[in-house]
Design a protein around this motif. Structure first.
Motif, short mmCIF file in Angstrom:
data_model
loop_
_atom_site.label_atom_id
_atom_site.label_comp_id
_atom_site.label_asym_id
_atom_site.label_seq_id
_atom_site.Cartn_x
_atom_site.Cartn_y
_atom_site.Cartn_z
N ALA A 75 0.84 -1.21 0.00
CA ALA A 75 0.00 0.00 0.00
C ALA A 75 0.87 1.25 0.00
CB ALA A 75 -0.91 -0.02 1.23
N HIS A 76 1.96 1.22 0.74
CA HIS A 76 2.81 2.42 0.83
C HIS A 76 3.71 2.60 -0.38
CE1 HIS A 76 2.01 4.06 4.80
NE2 HIS A 76 1.91 2.84 5.25
N THR A 77 4.25 1.49 -0.89
CA THR A 77 5.31 1.62 -1.90
C THR A 77 4.87 1.19 -3.30
OG1 THR A 77 6.14 -0.64 -1.64
CG2 THR A 77 7.01 1.02 -0.12
N GLY A 78 3.76 0.49 -3.39
CA GLY A 78 3.32 -0.02 -4.69
C GLY A 78 4.10 -1.26 -5.11
N ARG A 79 5.07 -1.69 -4.29
CA ARG A 79 5.87 -2.85 -4.67
C ARG A 79 5.21 -4.15 -4.19
NH1 ARG A 79 11.41 -1.30 -5.18
NH2 ARG A 79 11.38 0.77 -6.13
N THR A 80 5.27 -5.15 -5.07
CA THR A 80 4.70 -6.44 -4.66
C THR A 80 5.79 -7.44 -4.27
OG1 THR A 80 4.69 -7.06 -6.98
CG2 THR A 80 2.62 -6.24 -6.07
N ALA A 81 7.05 -7.10 -4.61
CA ALA A 81 8.14 -8.03 -4.29
C ALA A 81 9.41 -7.23 -4.02
CB ALA A 81 8.37 -8.98 -5.46
#
Ligand code: G16
Length: 544
Positions: free
Chosen positions: A533-539
């Motif tokens: 949610a904060h960074t948009g990163r999934t991995a």
């Protein structure tokens, strides 16, 4: 000799991070940028008049030009003598060794460690004090305050000093001694380790090693010590010539950036032992045939076996690890009845403990291990320590590790890095987590319940100084642990580091894949910190 007092204005981004001032080369090449920082170091170095200074770097792009500037500024600031590594080369541990041996007032090491080099890459300046170790926070903060107030720096007008061959040169009243960068260091290694036993191992016919210097500073040291002194066959050291851009690589000895070495060690015809070091030679990665030794486990193995090594045969006074490092070494310390200290990330925090004689060995999860022989972590030292152990035990690395786990249990461990994040959301994520620390204990995540959560603060037991905000620790009822912190060494955006670990006492379960064993905890980390949610990163970008 003419000395210029050059008028300048402060830069507002010269606060040293985890390990010195690290910036893009383009930042360091701005007019006055390097000079302002160096003058601030000299201003803080009160006893500089008549002092000896050590100077060298990892050979990265801008090293040579910066050394000439620093020499001229040293002369203008009253330094009497500077020892410079030939070609401007000195690994970080060798610089620490030379500072101590020659009783210098300190040293300036030009390096951005494992960060990439070249014109688009990174550059850095580290200042080490008379004990050979990184300047403590009180000193780096004083340097930073100076950079905020500086109005003028002093520099001598002088042509470049030739550094290609050992010898002595005059720079005004100051003497510049160009020294062999390897000699003092190699002599120290020979005193600590059983070189005859390692020589015999290399010449037993049944032992093969590959050392990857990643085109960084350890090349000359590894060639001289492993191949020339210890009799390892030529070709044992690969990528052994330091290059200004590290051959376009990322000189970070881990599973991602030292891929070629890792692949070589996992092939069917793999050597018995593999190792790599980083840009400035203070980090190490240890591999056996089809086996990766985590830095946390490596520290624990060295601690458990130190009494077998000549330089440590009287035993260890104590050990220390950085907070995010796994607790494997704590178990060894408990079994041996010695103290174990938990410090913030950053080698500088070990300095007082080493100086006070409270610890002999220390290490960090970030591929750093060292001892009281110098005041820096030391890549080649760790490799020699392992070689000495292998020479005595004559068993494969994976067997040695399995036996260690059988005796002490296994701390499954991994670190997930999210690199080059936008700084604002990354900081917001940790602030949010920080605000929720009080409400976390008692909360259930999957089959675990949080038993403890805090933001790590450290009180130095020697000088009483306090360092706060050193990383968020979350512990669970089964003693599993997650740590969140932002890196203090990156130069691009922010890097979130998530450290995950779980203890497994049962040897029947010691052979599993850490990512699988830790999968539940990894998911919990994402949930607690709301990483996506904060960074948009999934991995993560890098998993070690
Ligand atoms: C430096 C410090 C280490 C630290 C590492 C990672 O290593 O000397 O103590 O563990 O950075 O720090 P961070 O997690 O803040 O990026 P090096 O090898 O880069 O000098």
């Amino acid at each position: 000799m003419k000395i210029d007092n050059v008028t300048t204005t402060p830069f507002d981004d010269q606060r040293p991070g985890t390990s010195g001032l690290r910036k893009k080369v383009s930042v360091f090449r701005q007019p006055h940028y390097l000079e302002n920082f160096i003058q601030s170091i000299f201003t803080v170095l009160e006893d500089r008049e008549g002092a000896t200074l050590i100077l060298g770097g990892d050979g990265r792009y801008h090293n040579a030009a910066a050394i000439q500037v620093i020499l001229r500024m040293a002369a203008a600031n009253g330094i009497a003598r500077v020892l410079v590594g030939r070609g401007g080369i000195l690994s970080t541990p060798a610089a620490s060794c030379v500072i101590r041996k020659h009783r210098a007032a300190g040293g300036i090491i030009l390096s951005a460690s494992h960060n990439p080099g070249g014109p688009q890459g990174d550059f850095g300046v580290k200042f080490n004090i008379a004990n050979g170790g990184p300047a403590p926070e009180s000193v780096t903060e004083a340097i930073y305050r100076n950079t905020r107030e500086i109005r003028e720096y002093r520099i001598a007008a002088h042509p470049p000093v030739p550094l290609e061959h050992p010898g002595t040169h005059a720079l005004g009243a100051m003497t510049v001694e160009v020294i062999d960068p390897v000699a003092d260091y190699a002599e120290l290694m020979e005193r600590l380790f059983d070189f005859d036993a390692i020589h015999a191992l290399f010449n037993s016919g049944g032992f093969h090693m590959r050392f990857d210097a990643l085109h960084a500073v350890t090349g000359p040291y590894a060639h001289a010590i492993l191949e020339q002194r210890l009799g390892a066959p030529p070709g044992t050291v690969v990528h052994g010539t330091p290059l200004e851009d590290f051959g376009g690589g990322h000189p970070d000895p881990n599973l991602v950036y030292a891929r070629e070495l890792v692949d070589a060690l996992f092939r069917t015809d793999a050597p018995d032992f593999g190792a790599a070091s980083d840009g400035d030679g203070d980090r190490n990665m240890i591999l056996g045939r089809r086996c990766f030794v985590t830095p946390s486990d490596s520290l624990a193995v060295l601690a458990a076996n130190a009494h077998l090594i000549p330089g440590y045969r009287l035993g260890l006074r104590g050990v220390a690890r950085s907070m995010p490092t796994s607790r494997a070494v704590d178990r060894v310390a408990a079994a041996h009845g010695i103290d174990c200290y938990e410090t913030p990330t950053g080698w500088k925090f070990f300095g007082n403990l080493l100086d006070a004689g409270r610890v002999t060995l220390c290490g960090e999860e970030s591929f750093g291990t060292g001892s009281d022989h110098v005041r820096e972590k030391d890549g080649l030292w760790a490799v020699l320590f392992w070689l000495n152990l292998l020479a005595l035990k004559r068993e494969p690395v994976n067997k040695l590790l399995r036996n260690h786990w059988r005796a002490f249990g296994r701390d499954y461990y991994t670190r997930h890095d999210y690199e080059a994040l936008a700084p604002e959301p990354a900081h917001a994520m940790l602030e949010e987590l920080h605000k929720r620390l009080g409400e976390l204990p008692g909360r259930r995540y999957g089959k675990r319940t949080v038993s403890f959560a805090d933001d790590f603060a450290y009180t130095d037991p020697v000088d009483g100084s306090v360092s706060t905000g050193q990383g968020i620790r979350i512990r669970f009822d089964d003693d599993a642990r997650i740590v969140f912190r932002l890196s203090g060494t990156g130069t691009e955006g922010a890097t979130l580091r998530v450290y995950l670990e779980r203890f497994e006492p049962d040897p029947a379960h010691h052979g599993r894949d850490p990512q699988r064993v830790l999968a539940g905890l990894i998911a919990t980390a994402g949930e607690i910190a709301r990483i996506q949610a904060h960074t948009g990163r999934t991995a993560p970008t890098v998993i070690t």
